[in-house]
Design a protein around this motif. Structure first.
Motif, mmCIF file in Angstrom:
data_model
loop_
_atom_site.group_PDB
_atom_site.id
_atom_site.type_symbol
_atom_site.label_atom_id
_atom_site.label_comp_id
_atom_site.label_asym_id
_atom_site.label_seq_id
_atom_site.Cartn_x
_atom_site.Cartn_y
_atom_site.Cartn_z
ATOM 1 N N UNK A 80 -4.730 4.301 37.133
ATOM 2 C CA UNK A 80 -3.512 3.516 37.257
ATOM 3 C C UNK A 80 -2.248 4.155 36.758
ATOM 4 N N UNK A 81 -1.983 5.372 36.691
ATOM 5 C CA UNK A 81 -0.769 5.968 36.163
ATOM 6 C C UNK A 81 0.456 5.076 36.154
ATOM 7 N N UNK A 82 1.625 5.578 36.286
ATOM 8 C CA UNK A 82 2.825 4.754 36.311
ATOM 9 C C UNK A 82 3.600 4.975 37.583
ATOM 10 N N UNK A 83 3.474 4.054 38.531
ATOM 11 C CA UNK A 83 4.035 4.299 39.862
ATOM 12 C C UNK A 83 4.393 3.000 40.578
ATOM 13 N N UNK A 84 4.986 3.189 41.783
ATOM 14 C CA UNK A 84 5.247 2.108 42.730
ATOM 15 C C UNK A 84 4.429 2.365 43.999
ATOM 16 N N UNK A 85 4.112 1.314 44.768
ATOM 17 C CA UNK A 85 3.506 1.556 46.085
ATOM 18 C C UNK A 85 4.502 2.286 46.988
ATOM 19 N N UNK A 86 3.992 3.044 47.933
ATOM 20 C CA UNK A 86 4.880 3.782 48.829
ATOM 21 C C UNK A 86 5.762 2.897 49.679
ATOM 22 N N UNK A 87 5.327 1.656 49.917
ATOM 23 C CA UNK A 87 6.095 0.743 50.765
ATOM 24 C C UNK A 87 7.248 0.066 50.041
ATOM 25 N N UNK A 88 7.307 0.179 48.712
ATOM 26 C CA UNK A 88 8.448 -0.380 47.980
ATOM 27 C C UNK A 88 9.724 0.285 48.481
ATOM 28 N N UNK A 89 10.838 -0.446 48.425
ATOM 29 C CA UNK A 89 12.073 0.079 49.013
ATOM 30 C C UNK A 89 13.166 0.278 47.971
ATOM 31 N N UNK A 90 14.040 1.233 48.249
ATOM 32 C CA UNK A 90 15.217 1.494 47.429
ATOM 33 C C UNK A 90 16.448 1.435 48.325
ATOM 34 N N UNK A 91 17.610 1.295 47.711
ATOM 35 C CA UNK A 91 18.867 1.193 48.460
ATOM 36 C C UNK A 91 19.617 2.521 48.383
ATOM 37 N N UNK A 92 19.998 3.047 49.539
ATOM 38 C CA UNK A 92 20.764 4.281 49.588
ATOM 39 C C UNK A 92 22.255 3.985 49.513
ATOM 40 N N UNK A 136 21.782 1.398 53.435
ATOM 41 C CA UNK A 136 20.494 1.275 54.125
ATOM 42 C C UNK A 136 19.346 1.264 53.114
ATOM 43 N N UNK A 137 18.187 0.836 53.573
ATOM 44 C CA UNK A 137 17.000 0.787 52.724
ATOM 45 C C UNK A 137 16.060 1.926 53.121
ATOM 46 N N UNK A 138 15.305 2.406 52.136
ATOM 47 C CA UNK A 138 14.369 3.495 52.404
ATOM 48 C C UNK A 138 13.110 3.271 51.586
ATOM 49 N N UNK A 139 11.944 3.516 52.195
ATOM 50 C CA UNK A 139 10.677 3.383 51.469
ATOM 51 C C UNK A 139 10.591 4.462 50.395
ATOM 52 N N UNK A 140 10.038 4.102 49.259
ATOM 53 C CA UNK A 140 9.913 5.053 48.154
ATOM 54 C C UNK A 140 9.189 6.320 48.604
ATOM 55 N N UNK A 141 8.139 6.162 49.408
ATOM 56 C CA UNK A 141 7.346 7.321 49.827
ATOM 57 C C UNK A 141 8.129 8.295 50.701
ATOM 58 N N UNK A 142 9.254 7.840 51.261
ATOM 59 C CA UNK A 142 10.039 8.690 52.159
ATOM 60 C C UNK A 142 11.223 9.363 51.478
ATOM 61 N N UNK A 143 11.377 9.178 50.184
ATOM 62 C CA UNK A 143 12.512 9.778 49.477
ATOM 63 C C UNK A 143 12.462 11.303 49.528
ATOM 64 N N UNK A 144 13.651 11.910 49.631
ATOM 65 C CA UNK A 144 13.799 13.358 49.623
ATOM 66 C C UNK A 144 14.783 13.755 48.529
ATOM 67 N N UNK A 145 14.581 14.919 47.958
ATOM 68 C CA UNK A 145 15.461 15.411 46.907
ATOM 69 C C UNK A 145 16.918 15.371 47.367
ATOM 70 N N UNK A 151 -2.029 4.330 47.818
ATOM 71 C CA UNK A 151 -0.887 5.209 47.602
ATOM 72 C C UNK A 151 -0.023 4.744 46.442
ATOM 73 N N UNK A 152 0.491 5.705 45.687
ATOM 74 C CA UNK A 152 1.369 5.388 44.559
ATOM 75 C C UNK A 152 2.328 6.556 44.349
ATOM 76 N N UNK A 153 3.575 6.215 43.975
ATOM 77 C CA UNK A 153 4.638 7.208 43.892
ATOM 78 C C UNK A 153 5.480 6.950 42.645
ATOM 79 N N UNK A 154 5.763 8.020 41.886
ATOM 80 C CA UNK A 154 6.549 7.911 40.652
ATOM 81 C C UNK A 154 7.834 8.723 40.793
ATOM 82 N N UNK A 155 8.900 8.104 41.324
ATOM 83 C CA UNK A 155 10.161 8.821 41.543
ATOM 84 C C UNK A 155 10.960 8.989 40.258
ATOM 85 N N UNK A 156 11.671 10.092 40.153
ATOM 86 C CA UNK A 156 12.565 10.352 39.018
ATOM 87 C C UNK A 156 13.969 10.593 39.548
#
Length: 415
Positions: free
Chosen positions: A196-208, A212-221, A324-329
């Motif tokens: 269970x590390x520390x993450x969000x599901x890939x389908x969670x969304x963020x605001x650009x 617009x909205x973007x799925x966490x799993x699709x984030x790019x540097x 799937x799980x993603x830990x964005x910084x």
């Protein structure tokens, strides 16, 4: 002149990262002081760590059913023939030697610690797998996930320290249960909670920044994502990388729902900001583990119309499995996920400390942006835990008290 400036900056960041890497191993490290043994605080009689019930998500997890010699799950048990451990085995069946692989690994690690702590003394197991029904209903002894232990000299004055050594060895729940023994247990081998590390599901969304909205799993540097500054004001900040990315493993997530309808989904050891005794959007806030959030707590939600973060009340909390799980910084160390403000950090209970520890990552991002600003965004990051995150975890287990590290966060990095 500009070229020389860039060369110097690259040299500085390389030196910073190399110094960090050299300082994480055994011995002094680069320019460091000699390491001192970690001070052990004995457990008090009847104390248990973590401070939750044994068969809950934050400890060893739920009971999964009794294992008998004739059951299909009997193959999950493995014998422990470690000569540095004394097995009481009063039934003369070898049952006390049978346990899950995870329990065996932790027990063998503890045996080494005991011999180091008290030369000439060995670890002693009085109860392991129970096939005779001697324990209470749904005891983890019936699954080979629990052991009762003492020292070979049966010196009761050592049991408080023995309990602490068991915690340090990685048992998922340790209980100074009686004057006669210490009870220790572990998560199930196939437990979702054990991954269970520390993450969000890939389908969670963020605001650009463009709205617009973007799925966490699709984030790019370099993506500009909605976050918050130190005063709780909304702002847009750079996404840097994933410190943990896993597209395939199923994990258990907490779903935290507010009374205004927003939900945020995150793992138990991820940090979430909660407010204290005020409705002011600039109120004092702190970051706590998702597993510690309770109905009635205040979390911070982004209001699109007023472009600010407001505190709302948590209505209910439940769990869900996701693949799937993603830990964005981000540069700011915060991120608004599904309209709720969260920390980018997990596993340790101090957001500010985690943010400080990631300073070299932010510096590397700044240098990279400065040198290669005209280049397009990089392709998707590969799955795995980032090496710098692994290094920080190892340092954390050495420097921090075990209470500061979430038990589910520990399992994912130590497994």
């Amino acid at each position: 002149m500009l070229l020389w400036t860039r060369i110097v900056l690259v040299a500085l960041i390389c030196l910073s990262l190399v110094s960090s890497g050299m300082g994480c191993g055994p011995g002094r490290g680069y320019g460091g002081r000699r390491r001192h043994p970690k001070k052990l605080t004995p457990l008090a009689y009847k104390q248990f760590i973590p401070n939750v019930a044994e068969k809950t998500l934050g400890a060893s997890g739920r009971y999964e059913g009794k294992i008998t010699r004739n059951s299909e799950r009997f193959k999950e048990l493995t014998p422990n023939y470690n000569t540095d451990i004394i097995f009481k085995d009063e039934e003369n069946t070898g049952a006390d030697r049978l346990m899950t692989q995870r329990c065996k690994d932790k027990l063998n690690s503890l045996a080494i610690s005991v011999m180091n702590q008290w030369p000439g003394v060995k670890l002693r197991v009085t109860e392991g797998w129970d096939e005779d029904g001697h324990h209470f209903e749904e005891s983890l002894h019936y699954e080979g996930r629990a052991v009762d232990i003492t020292t070979s000299d049966r010196d009761k004055s050592k049991y408080g320290t023995l309990s602490r050594l068991a915690v340090e060895a990685g048992f998922d729940w340790v209980y100074y249960e009686s004057k006669a023994h210490i009870h220790c247990s572990v998560k199930a081998e196939n437990s979702v909670a054990a991954k269970s590390g520390g993450c969000f599901p890939g389908s969670s969304s963020v605001t650009l920044q463009d709205g617009s909205m973007k799925a966490v799993q699709d984030l790019r540097t370099g993506d500009k994502v909605l976050a918050a500054d130190d005063d709780g004001n909304p702002m847009y900040t750079d996404f840097i990388m994933f410190i943990d990315r896993d597209s395939t493993t199923r994990r258990l997530f907490y779903v935290i729902e507010t009374d205004s309808g927003q939900t945020i989904t995150l793992t138990a050891s991820h940090l979430l900001f909660v407010g204290h005794n005020s409705t002011d959007t600039r109120e004092r806030r702190s970051a706590i583990f998702a597993s510690e959030v309770q109905p009635g707590h205040k979390v911070f939600v982004f209001d699109d119309e007023r472009s600010l973060l407001e505190s709302v009340t948590v209505k209910r909390i439940y769990t869900q499995e996701h693949q799937g799980s993603f830990a964005p910084v981000t540069v700011q160390g915060t991120l608004v996920v599904d309209q709720v403000l969260a920390s980018c950090y997990a596993v340790i209970d101090d957001h500010d400390l985690a943010h400080w520890a990631l300073a070299p990552v932010r510096l590397a991002h700044w240098v990279s942006s400065f040198l290669f600003s005209s280049q397009p965004q990089v392709s998707a990051q590969k799955d795995g835990v980032h090496w710098y995150s692994k290094m920080l975890y190892q340092l954390g287990t050495w420097l921090l008290d075990s209470h500061s590290i979430h038990p589910l966060g520990m399992s994912v990095y130590s497994s």
